[in-house]
Structures are given as C-alpha cells and as structure tokens.
Design a protein around this motif. Structure first.
Motif, PDB file in Angstrom:
ATOM      1  N   LYS A  67       0.825  -1.204   0.000  1.00 40.19           N
ATOM      2  CA  LYS A  67       0.000   0.000   0.000  1.00 40.19           C
ATOM      3  C   LYS A  67       0.861   1.257   0.000  1.00 40.19           C
ATOM      4  CE  LYS A  67      -3.955   2.077   2.356  1.00 40.19           C
ATOM      5  NZ  LYS A  67      -4.911   1.946   3.488  1.00 40.19           N
ATOM      6  N   LYS A  68       1.932   1.255   0.819  1.00 38.15           N
ATOM      7  CA  LYS A  68       2.835   2.405   0.855  1.00 38.15           C
ATOM      8  C   LYS A  68       3.550   2.566  -0.480  1.00 38.15           C
ATOM      9  CE  LYS A  68       3.931   2.837   5.780  1.00 38.15           C
ATOM     10  NZ  LYS A  68       5.010   2.796   6.795  1.00 38.15           N
ATOM     11  N   ALA A  69       3.918   1.437  -1.081  1.00 35.20           N
ATOM     12  CA  ALA A  69       4.599   1.499  -2.378  1.00 35.20           C
ATOM     13  C   ALA A  69       3.700   2.133  -3.431  1.00 35.20           C
ATOM     14  CB  ALA A  69       5.029   0.098  -2.813  1.00 35.20           C
ATOM     15  N   GLN A  70       2.413   1.763  -3.436  1.00 37.19           N
ATOM     16  CA  GLN A  70       1.492   2.334  -4.411  1.00 37.19           C
ATOM     17  C   GLN A  70       1.294   3.830  -4.163  1.00 37.19           C
ATOM     18  OE1 GLN A  70       0.336   0.684  -7.138  1.00 37.19           O
ATOM     19  NE2 GLN A  70      -0.246   2.776  -7.697  1.00 37.19           N
ATOM     20  N   THR A  71       1.247   4.228  -2.887  1.00 38.80           N
ATOM     21  CA  THR A  71       1.131   5.652  -2.571  1.00 38.80           C
ATOM     22  C   THR A  71       2.345   6.418  -3.092  1.00 38.80           C
ATOM     23  OG1 THR A  71      -0.141   5.141  -0.580  1.00 38.80           O
ATOM     24  CG2 THR A  71       0.879   7.327  -0.694  1.00 38.80           C
ATOM     25  N   PHE A  72       3.531   5.835  -2.920  1.00 43.78           N
ATOM     26  CA  PHE A  72       4.758   6.460  -3.418  1.00 43.78           C
ATOM     27  C   PHE A  72       4.716   6.580  -4.934  1.00 43.78           C
ATOM     28  CE2 PHE A  72       9.136   7.465  -4.002  1.00 43.78           C
ATOM     29  CZ  PHE A  72       9.634   7.888  -2.780  1.00 43.78           C
ATOM     30  N   ARG A  73       4.270   5.505  -5.622  1.00 43.69           N
ATOM     31  CA  ARG A  73       4.175   5.537  -7.087  1.00 43.69           C
ATOM     32  C   ARG A  73       3.191   6.618  -7.549  1.00 43.69           C
ATOM     33  NH1 ARG A  73       4.105  -0.241  -6.576  1.00 43.69           N
ATOM     34  NH2 ARG A  73       6.046  -1.174  -7.364  1.00 43.69           N
ATOM     35  N   ASP A  74       2.053   6.690  -6.886  1.00 41.20           N
ATOM     36  CA  ASP A  74       1.048   7.688  -7.268  1.00 41.20           C
ATOM     37  C   ASP A  74       1.602   9.102  -7.127  1.00 41.20           C
ATOM     38  OD1 ASP A  74      -0.698   5.631  -7.763  1.00 41.20           O
ATOM     39  OD2 ASP A  74      -1.758   5.806  -5.842  1.00 41.20           O
TER      40      ASP A  74
END
Length: 474
Positions: free
Chosen positions: A322-329
């Motif tokens: 979830k944190k990785a996706q937030t970083f990507r976004d």
C-alpha cells in the motif's frame, strides 16, 4: 590487459598524470587534496601496447578518519591487481615520511615500482639535484616528469612497458566473411554491454547500490553527501548479459554547489547519463520526490534514455504494498512524463530486490533496441483513426496515411500526413501512449508527423522546368 596503478599521497599530481597518459580530462583535477577517492579506470595505449590505467585517491597510511581509511583501502586494492605501480611524489617538496611509507608498502607487494618525481618542469631543476634526495627510497627506476606540461611522460611509459607481461599474439583476421560468420558478427553486436548510469541527488545510496550489485566494496561510501566525485565504471555479468555500471556524483541545485570540484562532478554525471543505454534514477524512500529529482529525470527523458525509478532505503520505512502504491502515485503526479517508466523498491544496504534493477535494465534496453513490424503499426494507426479521429482545427482536419519506425534507442516513428501543422499536441501524446500500450513499451519514444512526400510542393528547379524556363547548364 595489464593494469598499471598510480598511487601517492594527496595533491602530488596523480590525476594530472592520469589525464596526461590517457590524453583526456577524465579524472577531476583541482588544487585541493583528496579530490580523487574511488579507483578510476581507463584504457590507455603506448607504443602499440594497450593497458588499463588506474587512478587512486590520496594515500595516507595512518589516520583515524574512516573516509580516508576507505580511500587507502581502494589504493591497496589497485596495487593488488596491478602488474606495475607508479608512485608519484612532489619534486618541489622533496621526500616525506608518507612517501617513504607508501614506497615500503608497494615494495612488500613485490610489484614492479617506478618513482615519478612530478613537477620537474625544466632540465635546470633536474640538474640542481632535486632527484638525488629521492634515492634514499631504494628504488632503482626514478624518472623526473611534469604531468602538467607532459615532460618526461614518454620516458616514464617506455620504462613501465618493459615491466609488463608479454603481449598476447593477435588473432588472425579472416580475409572474407561467409554467411555464417556474418550472422555471428551480428549476434555479437546484439549482445554488446548495457551501459547503466546511476544518477540522483547526493547521499541517496548510489555507491552502496553499485557495491551491492557487483558484490564487492568497489566504491567509497559515506553518510557525507558528495563522497563520489568522478563518474567511475564497474563491470558485471547477470543472467548472461554484460553490464557496465557508472556510479556518478550527486546532482544538486546550482546554488548548492559551493566548490568548483563539485560543479565538475555534476557535469560529468550528466555526461555519463548521456552516454548510457539505461538510466537508474535513484530516490530516497525517507523523502518524497522533490523538484531536483524532477529536473534530473527530465534531463534523461529529453535525451531519449530509458529510465528505471529505483526507490532506495525501503527497509527504513517498513514499506508494504500500500505504501509502495502511494509512493508511485505521488511520483506520477509530480513527474507525469515518467508515468511509463518502471519502478522498483529496494534496500541497497541489505541487498533486498537490487538484482531486479538489472532485470528491468535488460528489458528496457531490449525494448529500446527493438523494431515494430510496419504492418502492425499501420493496423494500429487505422484503428486509432477509426475510433479517435483528428480534431477540426480552423475549419480543416488533417489526415494520416502511413506510419513506420525509422530508428531505435529511442524508438522513433514517423507518421505521414497531409497537414502536420494541424495535428495538436494532445493527439500526438494520444498516439504515443497507444504505441506504448499496444507494444508494451516502457521507454521514451519519438513521434514525428511529417507531410506525405507526394503532397509536398515540388522543388524550385522542377517548377522552372515545367514552365519551360530551365536555365542552361554551364
């Protein structure tokens, strides 16, 4: 190739001699001690003999400073792998205790040792006895040089060549290539090394990442920002592919560059990115991407380089999916021009997921080097025209006829149309995104809309001939 290492204490002119021998300004030269820190390799040639020249950081045998100790270790590694060693000393200052200690250490290695007494700019200085005091080193081969002006370097290299192992016999060159041999040459070209440039802001872990990838402490690492100054290469093999990794200096804002030597480092880092096949854009997981990251990435994309966004120090944030996706976004929002680039979350310190960087580099290099068949391109262009026609501009609408790929690295496509000036930027981006989506391209590409040849106005001479006014030939 045999290896020749240049060693010596700080600020005696090692990098100047390095640049003089290879004939290029590769190593940074500044009138400050400690400018060179990592081993810097470059291929050189003298008298028809090729060898690998290694520049090292200033050697200080006994110091409690951790960074200087690492520099000393790098110099020791260079001596260990060398077939001959050049000890550079300052002819103006005369011999020092550190010079004597370095000479003793090299002698213990058993490697052929040459003493280059630098800054002897004229025969007068040599005749005044500047060399006699260096004989206490117990070194037979003492040669006066001026690295700045090139004096004595030819004699120095002549002496060094005599200490290198015999050159191997050259392989015979076939007089002609048959069909099978030609195919082998093509395969060799296709398997050429992939040049990977590691760029990013200072202290994001570039040198640590390279050390982890190659499996040895090849580069000096330190929490001090700006430890790496020269772009330095390292080679490795991974799953049958050959890589050349370039560790570069951290790129800062111009107003943050206080020292001239760091300004040189930034220029070299940008040049290394320009010479690369794939750029690794390294970010710090503990900080969201900032304006400087955006500028660095945009430079790579403008040059048409495939980019891998590598988020380092992921172990420090206990990151989950979830944190990785937030970083990507967040990255896509701040850098929409890099939305197509792959990203990977790693820990250079622990080695977690770092090999995935090489896997992605292979994928991007192959994509950038591939060609899409023309029939597939034109089927896509027809589908785009049927479902998303060009808009009307000023009461007129452009028409597209044909598309073909005309180049690689980056993939370059040309679309023939009747009115390139009527194709808006939004439509160009739409076609480019469709090309990436359908052919699974994660690399920058160039798309050119060009007027169809049959619709171009005839040249002036053709017009004159049609009108019967052809000028007589002289």
């Amino acid at each position: 190739m045999p290896v020749v290492a240049i060693v010596g204490r700080p600020n005696v002119g090692k990098s100047t001699l390095f640049n003089r021998i290879i004939g290029k300004r590769v190593a940074i030269v500044e009138d400050l001690p400690g400018v060179t820190r990592d081993r810097n390799y470059f291929e050189a040639e003298h008298g028809g003999r090729r060898f690998l020249l290694v520049d090292t950081g200033g050697f200080e045998p006994d110091t409690p400073d951790r960074l200087i100790q690492q520099v000393r270790d790098q110099a020791q590694l260079a001596i260990d792998e060398a077939q001959a060693v050049l000890l550079v000393v300052d002819g103006h200052e005369g011999p020092t205790g550190v010079d004597v200690d370095i000479a003793s250490m090299v002698r213990r290695s058993g490697k052929p040792l040459f003493l280059a007494v630098n800054k002897i700019d004229s025969f007068k200085r040599e005749e005044e006895g500047f060399l006699s005091e260096f004989h206490r080193f117990g070194i037979d081969r003492i040669l006066p040089v001026s690295a700045e002006h090139g004096r004595g370097t030819e004699d120095l290299l002549d002496a060094v060549m005599t200490a290198l192992p015999p050159a191997p016999e050259p392989e015979p060159v076939p007089e002609a290539l048959d069909e099978e041999a030609t195919e082998e040459v093509v395969e060799d070209l296709a398997a050429r090394p992939i040049r990977l440039a590691i760029i990013g802001r200072p202290n994001v872990g570039k040198s640590t990442l390279v050390n982890q990838l190659i499996g040895e402490e090849r580069f000096v690492t330190s929490p001090i920002a700006g430890t790496t100054r020269d772009p330095v290469d390292a080679e490795l093999e991974h799953k049958g592919r050959h890589f050349i990794l370039t560790d570069t200096a951290g790129i800062r804002r111009k107003r943050s560059i206080a020292m001239r030597v760091e300004a040189y480092s930034v220029v070299r880092a940008l040049k290394a990115a320009e010479a690369s096949d794939v750029v690794v854009m390294l970010l710090d997981a503990t900080e969201m991407a900032v304006e400087q990251d955006l500028k660095i990435a945009s430079l790579a994309v403008e040059q048409g380089k495939p980019v891998i966004v590598v988020v380092n120090k992921w172990d420090l944030v206990a990151g989950d999916a979830k944190k990785a996706q937030t970083f990507r976004d967040d990255l896509v929002w701040k850098m929409p021009f890099l939305a197509f680039a792959p990203s990977i979350f790693v820990s250079a310190l622990t080695g977690a997921h770092v090999k995935g960087v090489l896997d992605r580099a292979v994928r991007l290099f192959d994509q950038a080097s591939s060609r899409v068949p023309t029939p597939k391109l034109n089927r896509l262009l027809e589908d785009i025209s049927n479902h998303h026609g060009l808009p009307v501009v000023g009461g007129q609408r452009a028409r597209v006829y044909y598309i073909a790929q005309v180049g690689i690295r980056p993939p370059t496509f040309v679309v023939q149309t009747n009115r390139p000036d009527l194709v808006p930027p939004e439509y160009r981006r739409y076609v480019a995104n469709k090309l990436r989506e359908v052919f699974e391209l994660e690399v920058p590409l160039r798309l050119v809309f060009k007027r169809k040849a049959s619709l171009r106005p005839p040249p002036k001479r053709v017009k004159e001939k049609a009108a019967g006014r052809t000028r007589p030939r002289r």
